[in-house]
Each structure stands twice: as C-alpha cells, then as structure tokens.
Design an enzyme around this catalytic site. Structure first.
Site, PDB file in Angstrom:
ATOM      1  N   TYR A 324       0.813  -1.230   0.000  1.00  0.00           N
ATOM      2  CA  TYR A 324       0.000   0.000   0.000  1.00  0.00           C
ATOM      3  C   TYR A 324       0.838   1.268   0.000  1.00  0.00           C
ATOM      4  CZ  TYR A 324      -2.776  -3.644   2.360  1.00  0.00           C
ATOM      5  OH  TYR A 324      -3.357  -4.814   2.726  1.00  0.00           O
ATOM      6  N   CYS A 351      14.838 -10.976  -1.896  1.00  0.00           N
ATOM      7  CA  CYS A 351      15.498 -10.808  -3.189  1.00  0.00           C
ATOM      8  C   CYS A 351      14.688  -9.961  -4.140  1.00  0.00           C
ATOM      9  CB  CYS A 351      15.763 -12.173  -3.791  1.00  0.00           C
ATOM     10  SG  CYS A 351      16.765 -13.156  -2.702  1.00  0.00           S
ATOM     11  N   GLU A 352      14.296  -8.789  -3.712  1.00  0.00           N
ATOM     12  CA  GLU A 352      13.705  -7.847  -4.658  1.00  0.00           C
ATOM     13  C   GLU A 352      13.829  -6.421  -4.167  1.00  0.00           C
ATOM     14  OE1 GLU A 352       9.267  -7.940  -4.972  1.00  0.00           O
ATOM     15  OE2 GLU A 352       9.607 -10.017  -4.414  1.00  0.00           O
TER      16      GLU A 352
HETATM   17  N1  LLP Z   1     -14.728  -5.774   9.712  1.00  0.00           N
HETATM   18  C1  LLP Z   1     -14.581  -6.221   8.454  1.00  0.00           C
HETATM   19  C2  LLP Z   1     -15.714  -6.828   7.781  1.00  0.00           C
HETATM   20  C3  LLP Z   1     -13.356  -6.077   7.804  1.00  0.00           C
HETATM   21  O1  LLP Z   1     -13.228  -6.496   6.546  1.00  0.00           O
HETATM   22  C4  LLP Z   1     -12.266  -5.472   8.484  1.00  0.00           C
HETATM   23  C5  LLP Z   1     -10.974  -5.309   7.817  1.00  0.00           C
HETATM   24  C6  LLP Z   1     -12.459  -5.059   9.810  1.00  0.00           C
HETATM   25  C7  LLP Z   1     -13.717  -5.213  10.388  1.00  0.00           C
HETATM   26  C8  LLP Z   1     -11.380  -4.436  10.614  1.00  0.00           C
HETATM   27  O2  LLP Z   1     -10.904  -3.265  10.071  1.00  0.00           O
HETATM   28  P1  LLP Z   1      -9.859  -2.372  10.889  1.00  0.00           P
HETATM   29  O3  LLP Z   1     -10.547  -1.853  12.120  1.00  0.00           O
HETATM   30  O4  LLP Z   1      -8.707  -3.241  11.258  1.00  0.00           O
HETATM   31  O5  LLP Z   1      -9.490  -1.323   9.944  1.00  0.00           O
HETATM   32  N2  LLP Z   1      -4.465  -5.318   5.244  1.00  0.00           N
HETATM   33  C9  LLP Z   1      -4.932  -3.945   5.285  1.00  0.00           C
HETATM   34  C10 LLP Z   1      -6.246  -3.829   6.042  1.00  0.00           C
HETATM   35  C11 LLP Z   1      -7.321  -4.710   5.487  1.00  0.00           C
HETATM   36  C12 LLP Z   1      -8.564  -4.665   6.327  1.00  0.00           C
HETATM   37  C13 LLP Z   1      -9.524  -5.700   5.913  1.00  0.00           C
HETATM   38  N3  LLP Z   1     -10.743  -5.708   6.640  1.00  0.00           N
HETATM   39  C14 LLP Z   1      -3.860  -3.072   5.905  1.00  0.00           C
HETATM   40  O6  LLP Z   1      -2.795  -3.573   6.231  1.00  0.00           O
HETATM   41  O7  LLP Z   1      -4.038  -1.862   6.040  1.00  0.00           O
END
Ligand code: LLP
Length: 422
Positions: A324, A351-352
């Site tokens: 991101y 390795c990138e």
């Molecule tokens: N509820 C649902 C249905 C979700 O899909 C998510 C996150 C959450 C709650 C929790 O969201 P949070 O409070 O943690 O923002 N990998 C990405 C974030 C992907 C979030 C996916 N869904 C990152 O590293 O920023």
C-alpha cells in the site's frame, strides 16, 4: 528530523536514564538479545486498555477483528476483555475456538465462505454469520437442510461511499466484491430473501466501509445512506464494521475509539436508527501496541548519497509498505530520544528491490551495523499478513506486561519450513 514522537509508542513505553526504551518494564535491547530479531513486541496492557475502551464505547456489543493480528493468546485476551471476535475464515474460527473463545462470541465473516467453512461454523453454532452473497444464502439453506440450527445473520450491505483511504482498503464502494449493494435494490432483495428463509434468523444489517479511515465523517455518511434500509426491516442490530485509522508517522492524528463511537451513535440517533449498534475494530486495538525489532546488518552508502540500511526481516514480516505504500517511522531503542538527522532507506533481506520497510527513515547519525533498529505501530496487519517468502522464518511474538515477557508465538525453525513437504 527530531526524536520519534512518543505518541507513536505503546502506552507503557518508558525511557531509561541511559536513554534506552522499555515497554511494560522490559528493555527492548534485552528482549532482542534474549529472543533474537526480528521480533514483534506487544504491550499487553495497551491492547487490554483498547479492548476495554471499545467495550465501554459500544455497550451493545463489539468484536475484535481478528485479521489484524491473531494467535491464541490474542483471541483469549480480546475475549477476556469482553469482546466478541470477528473471524473471516475457517482458519480464524479454528484459532478462536482453540483459544477457548465460545462459538457464540464469534461473528463469522467472509465474502466466499465455502460449504466446509459454513458447516464448521454452523456446527459450532457461531453467534452471527454476516451474509455476503446470494450464493451464500443458498449454501446456508443447504447446510441447515442437513439438520444444523438456523444461524443468526446480518446482511452485509455496501452503501456506495468512498472512505478516505487506500483504494485496496475501501470496501464500501458500489463496485466491490463485498456484500450486497444498496444501489439497484440488491440489498433489499437480500433482506427479503433472508426474512423469508427458514434457514436463518435475520438480526440486522452490517456495513464495513474500509480500513485506516481517518475521518469519522465517512462513517456518518454511510449511516445516513443506510438508515432507511435499517428502518425498513426494523433491524434489531446494526453493525458499522471496523476501519478506524491509527497514526503511523509523525504529524498524523486520528479520533479515539470513544470519539468514533460517539460520532457513530450520534449519527444513528439523528437518522432514527433504534437498533443495537455494533462495531468491529481491529487496527485500533492492536496497531500501536507493537514494535518490531530488527538488527541492522548492512549499511550501504551509494555515490548519489542514498544510504541503504538493511535489516534481518523485511516484506515477509511487514508487507504493508510494498502493498500500500504505507509509511512507518524508525528509531534506535538504545537512544529513543535522540534527534534523527540521518536519512536512510530501511530495506529487508528479500530478493527484490521493492522490499522496503521505510522509504525515507530518519534515524540518529551514529547508526551502526549491529544496532537494533525498531519500527513502531506494527501490531496490525504485519504478523497476520506475514509470509515465508525466500524461506525466511516468521518472527516470534512476545507479549510484555508488568516487567515480564512471554512468548506467545515462537520463531519458526528450518524444520517448520519442510514440515508440510510430502
Ligand atoms: N470488519 C470487516 C468486515 C473487515 O473487513 C475489516 C478489515 C475489519 C472489520 C477491521 O478493520 P480495521 O478496524 O482493522 O481497519 N491489510 C490492510 C487492512 C485490510 C482490512 C480488511 N478488513 C492493511 O494492512 O491496512
């Protein structure tokens, strides 16, 4: 660049007289010695405090979004503090149950739950299933037809708004793989089907607009758009999902969980929603609780002036910068209050070239090979999105509390790397 802002450190971070950093009474350099690097260090009481804040702010029910960071110790911690658990796959259900979390405390998510996952979830009698597609309704009807109890369900609706965040983290826009869109009456149709179906008990509506959202206004807008639908079925529950952002770098600030909840509840009241208001934060519970410790192995000064500081981890323990373009800070735990006048690119050992942890890190000028270098705010979506790329062993996770450290996930070993080969 001045010293690292203290606001990016865990609640129980303290600086010793010599200038080195401890968390919950555990010196970070001593932890790096004892457990090796890379190492995830989590301030346990920081997470407990955030869970309690969330429970107080959303008294009708709040789930910890396990995808942000999950292991059995974390599942247990969130449950002990009164939270439900949002689980998005059969694997997350498995970890939560293995940790002793009762199935009734699980909110089962996922945009493509398989028959096997639905079978496992419904057999265990999870508390809620958040239904994401017409195919899933078919599958639940089949599974219930085989004799399992009809689950309590929420229908996931995409309100069609753009939350202020990275495109990949937006989930509430109309063109989305998630849920049923408000536009074109799709969500209404799903609700009508769920109401008619003897295979499910319709409890209400769920929306998750995205993640790392900094402005409560995005949530307020979503609630405004969804209110007529929520009222049309007299929903007993309405979940606003997760998504509250956290500060990763100097200068960022975000609403607290309490402020978020107040805005959400005020918007619900203003639009005449009478349902129980639910939420499921992940990042806001765990992100700032953790620090990753690395050891610097190489300092490369290029002719043009750029300095590469290579550490012993990388995109396998924190893929967020690569995925991101996310920003992080870096600091030296041996002198956390030192001014950081040297600009370096902190890279990993994969390795990138894209294997960057901090693109333009400010660090103290006396940075040396052998130093422990740390990145704060790595508690969410680091360990959980980690990989074995280049057959790097995933780091251990240590919880610190009251001067004591306990390993909750051990470091992988070379044996682990061949364990699944047949
Ligand atoms: N509820 C649902 C249905 C979700 O899909 C998510 C996150 C959450 C709650 C929790 O969201 P949070 O409070 O943690 O923002 N990998 C990405 C974030 C992907 C979030 C996916 N869904 C990152 O590293 O920023």
């Amino acid at each position: 660049m001045t010293a690292l802002p203290g606001s990016l450190l865990p609640d129980n971070a303290t600086v010793s007289q010599g200038g080195s950093l401890a968390v919950a009474g555990c010196d970070l350099l001593a932890l790096a010695e004892e457990y090796g690097t890379p190492l995830f260090v989590y301030d346990e009481d920081h997470m407990r405090a955030r869970c309690r804040e969330a429970v107080a702010a959303f008294p009708d029910g709040v789930a910890y979004a396990a995808k942000a960071f999950l292991c059995q110790a974390m599942a247990k911690l969130a449950y002990e503090e009164g939270m439900h658990l949002d689980v998005a796959t059969g694997g997350e259900v498995h970890i939560a149950l293995a940790a002793g979390v009762p199935a009734e405390s699980l909110v089962f998510h996922g945009n493509n739950k398989s028959m096997a996952e639905l079978h496992a979830g419904l057999s265990a009698e999870v508390g809620r299933v958040v239904v994401d597609s017409f195919d899933e309704i078919d599958r639940i009807e089949t599974v219930v037809g085989e004799g399992l109890a009809p689950p309590r369900v929420l229908i996931r609706v995409t309100p069609g708004i753009e939350a202020h965040t990275h495109e990949y983290l937006q989930t509430g826009v109309a063109d989305s793989k998630f849920g049923f869109s408000l536009a074109g009456g799709v969500a209404e149709e799903a609700l009508a089907r769920a109401e008619r179906s003897p295979a499910m008990q319709l409890m209400g509506i769920h929306a998750h607009i995205g993640s790392q959202v900094f402005v409560v206004d995005s949530f307020v807008k979503a609630i405004g758009l969804l209110a007529p639908l929520v009222q049309s079925i007299d929903a007993s529950e309405f979940s606003i999902g997760g998504g509250l952002g956290v500060a990763y770098v100097e200068g960022e600030s975000t609403p607290s969980i309490t402020e978020w909840a107040e805005a959400v509840k005020a918007a619900a009241d203003a639009t005449g929603i009478r349902s129980r208001i639910l939420a499921e934060p992940g990042r806001a519970i765990v992100a700032a609780a953790a620090i990753t410790l690395y050891r610097v192995g190489t300092l490369k000064r290029l002719k043009g002036g750029r300095i590469y500081a290579a550490v012993d981890g990388g995109m396998s323990d924190n893929p967020r910068p690569v995925l991101y373009g996310s920003g992080y800070e870096a600091f030296l735990p041996r002198s956390v209050e030192a001014d950081r006048h040297l600009s370096v690119r902190v890279v990993g050992k994969h390795c990138e070239s894209g294997d960057v942890i901090v693109r333009d890190a400010a660090v103290p000028e006396d940075l040396q090979v052998g130093d422990v270098l740390a990145t704060p705010v790595t508690g969410a979506y680091g360990h959980s999105m980690g990989s074995n790329y280049n057959m790097i062993m995933r780091p251990p996770v240590v919880f610190v509390r009251d001067g004591r450290a306990r390993v909750v996930v051990r470091r992988e070993t070379y044996d682990d790397l061949v364990r699944r080969d047949v």
